[in-house]
Design a protein around this motif. Structure first.
Motif, mmCIF file in Angstrom:
data_model
loop_
_atom_site.group_PDB
_atom_site.id
_atom_site.type_symbol
_atom_site.label_atom_id
_atom_site.label_comp_id
_atom_site.label_asym_id
_atom_site.label_seq_id
_atom_site.Cartn_x
_atom_site.Cartn_y
_atom_site.Cartn_z
ATOM 1 N N PHE A 30 0.584 -1.297 0.239
ATOM 2 C CA PHE A 30 0.407 0.011 -0.675
ATOM 3 C C PHE A 30 0.853 1.207 -0.418
ATOM 4 N N SER A 31 0.477 2.507 -0.310
ATOM 5 C CA SER A 31 1.328 3.662 -0.276
ATOM 6 C C SER A 31 0.445 4.855 0.331
ATOM 7 N N ILE A 32 1.664 5.235 1.394
ATOM 8 C CA ILE A 32 1.259 6.111 2.386
ATOM 9 C C ILE A 32 1.411 7.848 2.411
ATOM 10 N N GLY A 33 0.352 8.897 2.615
ATOM 11 C CA GLY A 33 0.500 9.867 2.599
ATOM 12 C C GLY A 33 0.115 10.652 3.872
ATOM 13 N N GLY A 34 0.811 11.931 3.462
ATOM 14 C CA GLY A 34 0.360 12.793 5.349
ATOM 15 C C GLY A 34 1.582 12.632 6.196
ATOM 16 N N GLY A 35 1.189 13.381 7.019
ATOM 17 C CA GLY A 35 2.637 13.665 8.164
ATOM 18 C C GLY A 35 2.669 14.868 8.432
ATOM 19 N N ILE A 36 3.181 14.738 9.222
ATOM 20 C CA ILE A 36 3.489 16.654 9.982
ATOM 21 C C ILE A 36 3.829 17.289 9.587
ATOM 22 N N MET B 262 1.647 11.709 14.962
ATOM 23 C CA MET B 262 2.130 12.514 15.129
ATOM 24 C C MET B 262 4.051 12.452 14.770
ATOM 25 N N VAL B 263 3.975 12.017 13.779
ATOM 26 C CA VAL B 263 4.932 11.730 12.826
ATOM 27 C C VAL B 263 5.306 12.123 11.134
ATOM 28 N N THR B 264 6.833 12.597 10.930
ATOM 29 C CA THR B 264 6.843 13.463 9.648
ATOM 30 C C THR B 264 6.166 12.067 9.090
ATOM 31 N N ASP C 54 8.186 11.138 6.369
ATOM 32 C CA ASP C 54 9.836 10.123 6.202
ATOM 33 C C ASP C 54 9.804 9.331 7.717
ATOM 34 N N GLN C 55 9.658 9.713 8.718
ATOM 35 C CA GLN C 55 9.327 8.306 10.698
ATOM 36 C C GLN C 55 8.225 7.151 9.995
ATOM 37 N N ALA C 56 7.485 7.804 9.478
ATOM 38 C CA ALA C 56 6.035 6.602 9.032
ATOM 39 C C ALA C 56 6.677 5.635 8.243
ATOM 40 N N ARG C 57 7.769 6.305 7.142
ATOM 41 C CA ARG C 57 8.094 5.138 5.959
ATOM 42 C C ARG C 57 8.812 4.475 6.895
ATOM 43 N N LYS C 58 9.993 4.697 7.873
ATOM 44 C CA LYS C 58 10.898 4.279 7.806
ATOM 45 C C LYS C 58 10.259 2.952 9.102
ATOM 46 N N ARG C 59 8.792 3.535 9.851
ATOM 47 C CA ARG C 59 9.083 2.555 10.775
ATOM 48 C C ARG C 59 7.556 1.735 10.218
ATOM 49 N N LEU C 60 7.320 1.079 9.214
ATOM 50 C CA LEU C 60 6.964 1.232 8.455
ATOM 51 C C LEU C 60 7.096 -0.495 7.670
ATOM 52 N N THR C 61 8.377 -0.077 6.991
ATOM 53 C CA THR C 61 9.971 -0.995 6.070
ATOM 54 C C THR C 61 10.440 -1.426 6.673
#
Lengths: 124, 535
Positions: A31-37, A87-89, A91-98
């Motif tokens: 899936f793809s994500i969007g958004g972030g602080i 409350m993550v940026t 890039d942080q979200a991407r890192k946590r998922l991958t």
């Protein structure tokens, strides 16, 4: 799903467990994500409140692990493996998922229909 | 509902069919026609007034008496208007009668030539006499003691003679200032007197009168010997006159320069509107300003363009007739309301007609315009200006601009005439005026487009001949007194014979302007993204 500063965020969430698929050297979730602080929340087509800077699912690939696990487009991801995602940026979200050493990610996601379903059952 | 076309007694269109049908329904509706006929008699003068500037036809219904020989006919023979007239049509203009417009114009001309000129010249002479008197007064003050009791006077020292020079120069300045400010051709006749001018004249008169009074009592009677005092008195008079001159400038010229009001002027016949800014003026002066700008800004009034909408509206209402089913009540307002409601509900295609007619007209105008432009461009290529050296070489073929214009005119005349006919401007341009304009353009090296600018669109009224103006005599209609100042919400109307200009005054709002300082270094930007990452 609206955020009031100083108050804990309450939402009706669904647990989704995604088993990552190995494709060559990568582990993908599908899936793809969007958004972030650090992003512009007004361009988010899925959020109810246009100041919501949370992480949203913008695309779900067909037949992928996310779709099999029950993730839908437009879901807001609240937690990944216990880590907060409200409350993550980006890039942080991407890192946590991958993370390379995790094969399973357990997400807590929320969507509007969940809230409505709970309200309906409470009223009836 | 049947579509019987009976004679409508109040219609003012050229409905010739209705006269015959009126006759055929004669015997059956004699009583009703008689009643309507008598009603008509009282109302017909008014209907004549209503159709002033259009050539309209008033048809009076046949009165029942002459044919049926009722007793009532004899009692009404005293009225001369309609006796014996059955289906006479009274037209706007005929060979032996004068139309309403002409009568109104003649009466207005009579009024002009007698009364108003007197008023204008009276005002001017009073002001001129007073001015002369005022100018000669200081000189008189200085000279009279010398003439009357020269021997008793103290000798005039240096200070006194210095004062002579100052009096002379101040009088010269006063003279130049008065000439610059007041010696102007009056450009308009206004209904009431200018309040400020009258006030100033009264002030000057009182002032000079009081100075003469003092002079007469204290100096002439007692034969004062202190000549220097007398000369200083004269100098003080001149100083005060200069200050009054300053007051006059401020009151008459400077006060109305700052814009305080906006006036919207709308022409009643075709809705042309303009906005003007004015300062503190009286209503009559505001009307003058509006009129001066009217001749420059508004396109010329063309009555040929106005006839279409009335005929459309008449066609829309035609064919509707009110039948009174419930009894002999003569409820006129109820009938007209019923007619209006029926006409509104009626499904007709007059809007369709209008749309196609307008589209058609536009296409025709564009085509004719294209032909005209091409013809004029071609005509202009036939002429070449001769330089000075060339003028000696070929003396035989030389023409001046008038002859050149006459030479190329025939090639464009037809296209121009057709275009003017289509846009209904043909009465504004005679052949002589076109030739003059053409020779003017040739003399000044104008391009064909510059020549055509005058004909392609209707210009302001000033551009045309005075006979075509339709608007030379104006009447000011206002609820407030015309010498009172402008206020917010005042409406006044300037009427001339064919149309009127409605002016609506609005105050310019009070503007609150505040300041904000933005540091030039504070203009900073960030990129706003919405990136999508697939995981």
């Amino acid at each position: 799903m609206s955020y009031v500063p100083g108050q804990p965020v309450t939402a009706v969430v669904q647990r989704i467990e995604i088993h990552k698929l190995r494709q060559g050297d990568n582990l993908i979730l599908g899936f793809s994500i969007g958004g972030g602080i650090d992003q512009d929340p007004t361009q988010n087509p899925f959020s109810e409140d246009k100041t919501d800077k949370g992480i949203y699912v913008t695309r779900v690939t067909e037949g992928g692990p996310a779709e099999i696990a029950g993730l839908q487009i437009g879901d807001k991801i609240m937690q990944v493996n216990g880590w907060d995602m409200t409350m993550v940026t980006h890039d942080q979200a991407r890192k946590r998922l991958t993370k390379r050493n995790e094969e399973v990610v357990r997400l807590l996601v929320t969507r509007q229909s969940l809230q409505k379903a709970v309200q309906q059952t409470m009223m009836s | 509902m049947g579509r019987r076309r009976e004679a409508d007694p109040m219609s003012t269109t050229m409905d010739t069919e209705s006269t015959y049908s009126g006759y055929s329904h004669y015997s059956g509706h004699s009583k009703k026609a008689h009643r309507q006929g008598s009603r008509d008699r009282h109302k017909s003068p008014r209907s004549k007034d209503g159709s002033r500037s259009e050539k309209s036809v008033t048809i009076q219904t046949p009165p029942a008496e002459p044919l049926l020989g009722n007793d009532t006919s004899r009692t009404e023979e005293g009225q001369d208007d309609n006796w014996g007239e059955t289906t006479t049509a009274i037209t706007g203009t005929s060979e032996h009668s004068i139309s309403q417009e002409d009568i109104a114009r003649i009466s207005k001309d009579l009024e002009d030539s007698v009364g108003l000129d007197c008023k204008r010249y009276l005002g001017l002479t009073v002001a001129a006499v007073l001015g002369l008197l005022v100018f000669l007064t200081p000189i008189a003050f200085i000279l009279l003691p010398q003439i009357l009791w020269r021997d008793d006077l103290e000798p005039c020292g240096t200070v006194c003679e210095g004062l002579f020079i100052s009096v002379a120069f101040k009088l010269l300045i006063l003279l130049i200032g008065t000439w610059a400010l007041f010696f102007r051709q009056p450009k308009a006749d206004i209904p009431r007197v200018f309040v400020f001018r009258a006030l100033l004249l009264v002030l000057i008169f009182l002032f000079v009168f009081s100075y003469w009074l003092f002079y007469g009592v204290r100096i002439l009677d007692s034969k004062d010997t202190n000549y220097q005092g007398i000369v200083q008195y004269a100098v003080s008079l001149v100083d005060a006159l200069l200050f009054i001159h300053y007051l006059a400038i401020v009151l008459l010229e400077l006060r109305q320069l700052q814009p305080m009001f906006t006036v919207k002027v709308v022409r009643s016949t075709d809705g042309e509107s303009r906005y003007y800014s004015l300062g503190h003026l009286s209503i009559q002066r505001a009307a003058l300003v509006v009129l001066e700008n009217y001749y420059r800004d508004f396109p010329v009034y063309n009555p040929a363009l106005l006839t279409a909408s009335k005929s459309r509206a008449a066609k829309h209402m035609a064919g509707l007739k009110v039948y009174n089913v419930d009894g002999p009540g003569n409820n006129a307002s109820g009938q007209s309301r019923a007619m209006i409601a029926a006409a509104a509900r009626r499904r007709d295609s007059s809007h369709n007609e209008l749309y196609y007619e307008e589209a058609d007209h536009e296409r025709r105008v564009k085509k004719r315009r294209a032909r005209l432009v091409v013809a004029v461009e071609e005509a202009f290529t036939h002429i070449k200006r001769l330089q000075a050296e060339e003028q000696q070489k070929a003396p035989g073929e030389m023409m001046d601009s008038r002859e050149a214009a006459q030479a190329i005119f025939p090639s464009m005349a037809r296209a121009l005439q057709k275009y003017l006919r289509t846009t209904r401007q043909q009465q504004y341009h005679s052949m002589e005026s076109i030739l003059q304009h053409l020779s003017f353009c040739i003399t000044n090296n104008m391009t064909p487009k510059a020549f055509l600018e005058r004909y392609l669109s209707p210009g302001p009224t000033l551009q045309y001949d005075r006979d075509r103006w339709f608007s030379k005599q104006w009447t000011l209609v206002s609820e407030e007194a015309v010498t009172s100042g402008l206020q917010d919400g005042i409406v006044f109307v300037l009427k001339c014979l064919d149309f009127s200009l409605v002016a609506n005054v609005k105050k310019i709002p009070f503007i609150k302007l505040s300041e904000e300082f933005i540091d030039p270094k504070s203009h900073k930007f960030v990129l706003r993204l919405q990136s999508e990452t697939s995981v």
